[in-house]
Design a protein around this motif. Structure first.
Motif, PDB file in Angstrom:
ATOM      1  N   VAL A 207       0.875  -1.179   0.000  1.00 59.29           N
ATOM      2  CA  VAL A 207       0.000   0.000   0.000  1.00 59.29           C
ATOM      3  C   VAL A 207       0.903   1.217   0.000  1.00 59.29           C
ATOM      4  O   VAL A 207       1.691   1.420   0.931  1.00 59.29           O
ATOM      5  N   ASP A 209       0.758   5.364  -0.603  1.00 63.19           N
ATOM      6  CA  ASP A 209      -0.098   6.558  -0.748  1.00 63.19           C
ATOM      7  C   ASP A 209      -1.562   6.183  -0.949  1.00 63.19           C
ATOM      8  O   ASP A 209      -2.272   6.773  -1.773  1.00 63.19           O
ATOM      9  N   GLY A 210      -2.014   5.176  -0.214  1.00 64.99           N
ATOM     10  CA  GLY A 210      -3.419   4.787  -0.242  1.00 64.99           C
ATOM     11  C   GLY A 210      -3.825   3.922  -1.422  1.00 64.99           C
ATOM     12  O   GLY A 210      -5.008   3.594  -1.572  1.00 64.99           O
ATOM     13  N   GLU A 211      -2.861   3.543  -2.268  1.00 58.27           N
ATOM     14  CA  GLU A 211      -3.161   2.711  -3.431  1.00 58.27           C
ATOM     15  C   GLU A 211      -2.456   1.357  -3.313  1.00 58.27           C
ATOM     16  O   GLU A 211      -1.359   1.262  -2.749  1.00 58.27           O
ATOM     17  N   LEU A 212      -3.107   0.337  -3.858  1.00 58.21           N
ATOM     18  CA  LEU A 212      -2.559  -1.017  -3.803  1.00 58.21           C
ATOM     19  C   LEU A 212      -1.629  -1.253  -4.984  1.00 58.21           C
ATOM     20  O   LEU A 212      -1.885  -0.804  -6.101  1.00 58.21           O
ATOM     21  N   ARG A 213      -0.566  -1.985  -4.714  1.00 53.66           N
ATOM     22  CA  ARG A 213       0.339  -2.420  -5.770  1.00 53.66           C
ATOM     23  C   ARG A 213       0.617  -3.915  -5.575  1.00 53.66           C
ATOM     24  O   ARG A 213       0.925  -4.347  -4.460  1.00 53.66           O
ATOM     25  N   ALA A 232     -11.326  -4.342  -3.315  1.00 52.28           N
ATOM     26  CA  ALA A 232     -10.748  -2.998  -3.380  1.00 52.28           C
ATOM     27  C   ALA A 232     -11.541  -2.120  -4.337  1.00 52.28           C
ATOM     28  O   ALA A 232     -11.826  -0.943  -4.048  1.00 52.28           O
ATOM     29  N   LEU A 237     -10.987   1.751  -3.908  1.00 52.26           N
ATOM     30  CA  LEU A 237      -9.528   1.844  -3.824  1.00 52.26           C
ATOM     31  C   LEU A 237      -8.910   1.629  -5.200  1.00 52.26           C
ATOM     32  O   LEU A 237      -9.385   0.809  -5.985  1.00 52.26           O
ATOM     33  N   THR A 238      -7.841   2.331  -5.469  1.00 51.35           N
ATOM     34  CA  THR A 238      -7.099   2.148  -6.715  1.00 51.35           C
ATOM     35  C   THR A 238      -6.082   1.031  -6.519  1.00 51.35           C
ATOM     36  O   THR A 238      -5.382   0.989  -5.498  1.00 51.35           O
ATOM     37  N   ALA A 239      -6.024   0.128  -7.487  1.00 49.85           N
ATOM     38  CA  ALA A 239      -5.062  -0.975  -7.423  1.00 49.85           C
ATOM     39  C   ALA A 239      -4.285  -1.044  -8.725  1.00 49.85           C
ATOM     40  O   ALA A 239      -4.863  -0.923  -9.818  1.00 49.85           O
ATOM     41  N   HIS A 240      -2.986  -1.226  -8.615  1.00 49.29           N
ATOM     42  CA  HIS A 240      -2.113  -1.336  -9.783  1.00 49.29           C
ATOM     43  C   HIS A 240      -1.538  -2.745  -9.832  1.00 49.29           C
ATOM     44  O   HIS A 240      -0.842  -3.175  -8.904  1.00 49.29           O
TER      45      HIS A 240
END
Length: 306
Positions: A207, A209-213, A232, A237-240
């Motif tokens: 995680v 900056d609040g985004e999933l990787r 998510a 939630l944004t996930a990459h």
């Protein structure tokens, strides 16, 4: 978690297996020394969980199992309905309300002197045992100490396709010993390009900056990983799903592992460096709760008729 209700005299109460066309107590299950699944690791498998008397995402696991067999040119002579019924029956006979249920396809036993894999008779095995945790619930509350391997890299995709669930764990086992030697509780392996891949039986998420990787290559496309991505999205939630360089790990505020055997498992330090304040992070814990809540979602569950 409820205890199994199987009677004390039930021979399957510690687990039930399907071997050579018969149901047997798991302690009596055997595989031939000549089966290439054992002698050559020529095998694929899948694991689905039973929780509160229901399979979780059974169809997704069967889809992946079928894809894996097709990739390996295996044909069991069993259709999807038959495989599903065997899994159900293993759980029914055991009486387990929470269970770890494995299905296995092996290349099988060769004919006398045969070495050509297309001549082998493929074999199917299955079993249901009490639910297994990669990280026990009480230890999840504190979070795991993750090590990124330095001495071992993940087997390249060009050699062994990680999207086909397999027993090629030589690299993962070597990494696990490295983690132990360096004071970690488990390990994630990098690939040859210096990107994160996966650990022994789990996918990894950061995680930032609040985004999933989460890594896009060198990994099993886990069903729990997919579930987290689905949840998510529902939570906005944004996930990459993309390469995750090892060099970028220091940017992470939180991290967690995902697996059928344990769900969403918090990580609180990587290579000895604490993440955030050193406790499981808020996004991790929100997704962990959402994951277990999803086990009551009729979209993803299949009740068992005991």
């Amino acid at each position: 978690m409820t205890e199994p209700t199987a009677a004390a005299d039930n021979p399957y109460r510690r687990g039930c297996a399907w071997v050579d066309g018969e149901y047997v107590p798991v302690g009596e299950a055997k595989i031939s020394l000549l089966d290439a699944g054992f002698s050559r690791s020529d095998v694929t498998y899948d694991v689905v969980a039973v929780w509160d008397e229901k399979f979780f995402r059974l169809d997704a696991h069967l889809d992946r199992f079928e894809r894996s067999m097709k990739h390996l040119h295996m044909n069991l002579g069993l259709d999807r309905a038959a495989i599903s019924e065997i899994l159900h029956e293993c759980v029914r006979r055991s009486g387990l309300r929470e269970s770890y249920v494995e299905m296995i396809a092996t290349r099988g036993r060769p004919g006398r002197g045969a070495r050509d894999p297309w001549t082998f008779q493929n074999q199917f095995y299955a079993y249901a045992i009490p639910y297994i945790w990669i990280v026990e619930p009480d230890k999840q509350e504190a979070g795991s100490h993750l090590i990124i391997a330095r001495d071992t890299v993940r087997i390249p995709e060009a050699s062994v396709d990680p999207t086909v669930k397999n027993f090629h764990w030589g690299d993962l086992t070597r990494g696990a010993f490295e983690a132990r030697e360096r004071g970690g509780s488990t390990v994630v392996l990098p690939d040859l390009d210096g990107n994160l891949t996966e650990g022994p039986g789990f996918n990894i998420f950061l995680v930032v900056d609040g985004e999933l990787r989460t890594p896009d290559a060198g990994v099993l496309e886990g069903i729990t990983r997919r579930t987290v991505l689905d949840l998510a999205a529902e939570q906005g939630l944004t996930a990459h799903v993309a390469p995750v360089p090892v060099a970028d790990v220091g940017q992470a505020d939180e991290a967690f592992m995902t697996s059928t055997a344990g769900g969403v498992m918090p990580v609180t330090s990587i290579d000895g460096q604490p993440l955030g304040d050193g406790t499981p992070g808020p996004i991790t814990m929100m997704l962990r709760q959402a994951y277990w809540d999803a086990h009551d979602d009729p979209r993803w569950t299949t009740p068992i008729d005991y």
